[in-house]
Design an enzyme around this catalytic site. Structure first.
Site, PDB file in Angstrom:
ATOM      1  N   CYS A   1       0.827  -1.213   0.000  1.00 15.51           N
ATOM      2  CA  CYS A   1       0.000   0.000   0.000  1.00 15.51           C
ATOM      3  C   CYS A   1       0.859   1.260   0.000  1.00 15.51           C
ATOM      4  CB  CYS A   1      -0.934   0.008   1.200  1.00 15.51           C
ATOM      5  SG  CYS A   1      -0.084  -0.146   2.791  1.00 15.51           S
TER       6      CYS A   1
ATOM      7  N   GLU B   1       4.772   1.019  -9.076  1.00 12.09           N
ATOM      8  CA  GLU B   1       4.854   0.556  -7.691  1.00 12.09           C
ATOM      9  C   GLU B   1       5.848  -0.596  -7.569  1.00 12.09           C
ATOM     10  OE1 GLU B   1       1.289   2.684  -8.455  1.00 12.09           O
ATOM     11  OE2 GLU B   1       1.805   0.710  -9.284  1.00 12.09           O
TER      12      GLU B   1
ATOM     13  N   ASP C   1       7.654   7.957   2.861  1.00 11.40           N
ATOM     14  CA  ASP C   1       8.846   8.810   2.879  1.00 11.40           C
ATOM     15  C   ASP C   1      10.094   8.041   2.441  1.00 11.40           C
ATOM     16  OD1 ASP C   1       7.289  10.913   3.664  1.00 11.40           O
ATOM     17  OD2 ASP C   1       8.120  11.096   5.681  1.00 11.40           O
TER      18      ASP C   1
ATOM     19  N   GLU D   1       3.475  -6.682 -10.232  1.00 16.94           N
ATOM     20  CA  GLU D   1       3.385  -8.143 -10.141  1.00 16.94           C
ATOM     21  C   GLU D   1       2.855  -8.644  -8.802  1.00 16.94           C
ATOM     22  OE1 GLU D   1       6.832 -10.343 -11.792  1.00 16.94           O
ATOM     23  OE2 GLU D   1       7.560  -8.377 -12.413  1.00 16.94           O
TER      24      GLU D   1
ATOM     25  N   ASP E   1       7.138  16.533   5.322  1.00 13.15           N
ATOM     26  CA  ASP E   1       6.205  15.965   6.298  1.00 13.15           C
ATOM     27  C   ASP E   1       5.296  17.077   6.808  1.00 13.15           C
ATOM     28  OD1 ASP E   1       7.215  13.404   6.119  1.00 13.15           O
ATOM     29  OD2 ASP E   1       8.648  13.683   7.747  1.00 13.15           O
TER      30      ASP E   1
ATOM     31  N   ASP F   1      -1.879   1.404   9.832  1.00 13.52           N
ATOM     32  CA  ASP F   1      -1.447   0.174   9.168  1.00 13.52           C
ATOM     33  C   ASP F   1      -1.666   0.185   7.660  1.00 13.52           C
ATOM     34  OD1 ASP F   1      -4.184  -0.056   8.911  1.00 13.52           O
ATOM     35  OD2 ASP F   1      -4.394  -1.761  10.261  1.00 13.52           O
ATOM     36  N   HIS F   2      -2.040   1.344   7.094  1.00 14.59           N
ATOM     37  CA  HIS F   2      -2.380   1.341   5.671  1.00 14.59           C
ATOM     38  C   HIS F   2      -2.058   2.691   5.038  1.00 14.59           C
ATOM     39  CE1 HIS F   2      -4.244  -0.145   2.092  1.00 14.59           C
ATOM     40  NE2 HIS F   2      -5.315   0.616   2.159  1.00 14.59           N
TER      41      HIS F   2
ATOM     42  N   ASN G   1      -7.983   4.545  -2.414  1.00 15.72           N
ATOM     43  CA  ASN G   1      -7.405   3.322  -1.878  1.00 15.72           C
ATOM     44  C   ASN G   1      -6.743   2.534  -3.013  1.00 15.72           C
ATOM     45  OD1 ASN G   1      -6.734   1.329  -0.046  1.00 15.72           O
ATOM     46  ND2 ASN G   1      -8.844   0.752   0.450  1.00 15.72           N
TER      47      ASN G   1
END
Length: 217
Positions: free
Chosen positions: A25, A50, A71, A92, A114, A162-163, A184
């Site tokens: 993610c 990605e 980051d 993949e 940030d 967590d995402h 998402n």
């Protein structure tokens, strides 16, 4: 700062992607933010790889399909001097060896910023910069099975993130129902065509402003 912003309507945002059975993610959040900044700079929207981030950013502290931070991804792109296009380096959903080819690089960055951990600061950044990488607590079935409306779960944490996802705008319904528009990476079948409206100005709900950042280009 405007009361509502939606970068998907301004050409800044690629179609919703699907990370599959891989904890990548963070890579999708990072490419989303950089795709927006490259569009802002060049007027061209190019989907970024990605898989390049999954395979290549371990030296910066990422762990491929086992997780990572946006980051660290921005840092890799800076140190590497580029990031390949999606087309040249397709996804993949598994850890493979780094296959970066500079001739196919479609983006670069000079570092990252940030954002202060407040929703007001995030709102200003979304309004003035473009889509912003954020981390949230997405570990509740209410989120996994989200379909429509403004997402709010009293059990959502502002610390246990967590995402990685992408804030592409914000808005309001009625007088006080404010929301973030969030892209998402669970495919277009999830949620509302791959998007979720998350409760805004509700004490940093789900930690949306806790780890927000964007790349500088």
């Amino acid at each position: 700062v405007p009361k509502s912003v939606d970068w998907t309507k301004k050409g800044y945002v690629t179609p919703v992607k699907n990370q599959g059975q891989c904890g990548s993610c963070w890579a999708f959040s990072a490419t989303g933010a950089l795709e927006g900044q490259m569009f802002r700079k060049t007027g061209k929207l190019v989907s970024l790889s990605e898989q390049n981030l999954v395979d290549s950013s371990r030296p910066q502290g990422n762990q491929g399909c086992n997780g990572g931070l946006m980051d660290n991804a921005f840092q890799y792109i800076k140190e590497n001097g580029g990031l390949d296009s999606e087309e040249s380096y397709p996804y993949e959903a598994t850890d493979t060896s780094c296959n970066y080819k500079p001739e196919y690089s479609a983006a670069k960055d000079t570092g990252f910023v940030d954002i202060p951990q407040r929703e007001k600061a995030l709102m200003k950044a979304v309004a003035t910069v473009g889509p912003i990488s954020v981390a949230i607590d997405a570990g509740h079935s209410s989120f996994q099975f989200y379909k429509s409306g403004i997402y709010y779960d009293p059990d959502c944490s502002s610390k246990d993130l967590d995402h990685g996802v992408l804030v592409v705008g914000y808005g309001f319904e009625g007088t006080n129902n404010k929301f973030w528009i969030v892209k998402n990476s669970w495919g277009p079948e999830w949620g509302n065509k791959g998007y979720v409206k998350m409760a805004k100005d509700q004490n940093n709900h789900c930690g949306i402003a806790t780890a927000a950042s964007y790349p500088t280009v």
